[in-house]
Design an enzyme around this catalytic site. Structure first.
Site, PDB file in Angstrom:
ATOM      1  N   LEU A  81       0.736  -1.287  -0.039  1.00 48.57           N
ATOM      2  CA  LEU A  81      -0.124  -0.376   0.128  1.00 48.57           C
ATOM      3  C   LEU A  81       1.039   2.008   0.152  1.00 48.57           C
ATOM      4  CD1 LEU A  81      -2.669  -1.506   2.677  1.00 48.57           C
ATOM      5  CD2 LEU A  81      -2.993  -0.518   0.551  1.00 48.57           C
ATOM      6  N   PRO A  82       0.480   2.751  -0.688  1.00 50.52           N
ATOM      7  CA  PRO A  82       0.689   3.914  -0.815  1.00 50.52           C
ATOM      8  C   PRO A  82       1.450   4.398   0.613  1.00 50.52           C
ATOM      9  CG  PRO A  82      -1.363   3.333  -1.690  1.00 50.52           C
ATOM     10  CD  PRO A  82      -1.046   2.336  -1.160  1.00 50.52           C
ATOM     11  N   ASN A  90      -3.584   4.763   4.600  1.00 53.06           N
ATOM     12  CA  ASN A  90      -4.096   3.264   3.458  1.00 53.06           C
ATOM     13  C   ASN A  90      -3.227   2.061   4.118  1.00 53.06           C
ATOM     14  OD1 ASN A  90      -2.425   5.068   1.295  1.00 53.06           O
ATOM     15  ND2 ASN A  90      -4.164   4.786   1.646  1.00 53.06           N
ATOM     16  N   THR A 149       5.999   0.848   2.280  1.00 51.94           N
ATOM     17  CA  THR A 149       7.263   1.912   3.351  1.00 51.94           C
ATOM     18  C   THR A 149       6.228   2.496   3.880  1.00 51.94           C
ATOM     19  OG1 THR A 149       8.459   1.612   1.152  1.00 51.94           O
ATOM     20  CG2 THR A 149       8.695   2.947   2.768  1.00 51.94           C
ATOM     21  N   LYS A 151      14.919   0.777   5.231  1.00 48.17           N
ATOM     22  CA  LYS A 151      13.963   0.826   3.851  1.00 48.17           C
ATOM     23  C   LYS A 151      14.103   2.656   4.242  1.00 48.17           C
ATOM     24  CE  LYS A 151      12.142   1.342  -0.101  1.00 48.17           C
ATOM     25  NZ  LYS A 151      10.756   1.824  -0.324  1.00 48.17           N
ATOM     26  N   LYS A 181       8.207  10.811   2.179  1.00 44.44           N
ATOM     27  CA  LYS A 181       7.993  10.025   2.956  1.00 44.44           C
ATOM     28  C   LYS A 181       9.002   9.870   4.231  1.00 44.44           C
ATOM     29  CE  LYS A 181       6.150   6.582   1.656  1.00 44.44           C
ATOM     30  NZ  LYS A 181       5.083   5.594   1.462  1.00 44.44           N
TER      31      LYS A 181
END
Length: 254
Positions: free
Chosen positions: A68-69, A73, A99, A174, A249
């Protein structure tokens, strides 16, 4: 045959679509959901089962992958009114390859544990190309005893599946990778722009960079200048790439 029981997959965007297809290639039946019904059509046409909510996925599958973005979400997919945790079965393995904020991963893991399920964060690196070819890198955080079970599925979609530690450490790895990628991509774009403005042919400049100390993944595998290389977003009007809003992000977390 037990290993080929249905796998739930939620999120069929630029990354999720090819990831789900690679699970299919390895013989796993899928229980599919996406907020955009059109994204499910080709899977339904291929004989995969499409359901109407994440909760319905959890009701039918005890191994679920989400892609998912954003954190919002992910929270909705797991904890929303029709989320996974509404109907999750005890003993289920929940793997989130989104992520998102590591703190959110930790909170979702706690909620899953209350329901008798196991949550692992497993964000990816490699982009759409690696998702299509099945060569993603997965950075996995969670209970180490469950890593082998997660690796069985993730190995169908990636060539590197790395255990990082407790829940949230996959996201931490990440974030670090994304920050370095953002810096190197900005540097590559500025460098290529400077060279072009000074009269250099962009293909020649890229060749020189890639045999010199300035070489990086952004210059030799994902060059941002149109016409320098094939099979990358810059060769396709920047379609299918990793959007700057998603990259942002990293800086929000910082």
């Amino acid at each position: 045959m037990a290993s080929k029981t249905p796998v739930g997959f939620i999120g069929l965007g630029n990354m999720g679509n090819p990831m789900a297809k690679n699970l299919m290639k390895h013989g796993y039946p899928l229980i599919i959901y996406d907020v955009f019904p059109d994204a499910c059509k080709e899977f339904q046409d291929a004989g995969e089962q499409v359901v109407s909510s994440p909760a319905d996925v959890a009701e039918k599958a005890d191994r679920i992958i989400t892609m998912l973005p954003t954190s919002i979400n992910a929270i909705e997919a797991y904890s929303g009114a029709n989320g996974i945790l509404k109907k999750v079965k005890k003993g289920s393995l929940l793997i989130d390859s989104s992520t998102i904020d590591p703190a959110i991963s930790k909170e979702l893991a706690k909620e899953a544990e209350k329901m008798g399920a196991v949550f692992m964060d497993a964000p990816v690196s490699g982009g759409v190309g690696a998702a299509r070819s099945g060569n993603l890198t997965f950075m996995v955080g969670g209970v180490e005893d469950e890593f082998a079970a997660a690796q069985e599925l993730l190995g169908c979609m990636g060539s590197n599946v790395v255990y990082c530690g407790a829940v949230g450490t996959g996201q931490a790895a990440k974030i670090c990778n994304n920050m370095l990628l953002a810096i190197s991509m900005i540097g590559t774009a500025e460098t290529m722009n400077l060279g072009i403005r000074l009269g250099l042919d962009p293909k020649l400049l890229a060749k020189i960079l890639n045999m010199s100390s300035g070489r990086c993944w952004s210059s030799d595998s994902y060059n941002p200048v149109p016409g320098v290389m094939d099979g990358v977003p810059s060769a396709n009007n920047y379609q299918g790439g990793f959007g700057t809003t998603l990259m942002a992000k990293v800086w929000i977390w910082d």
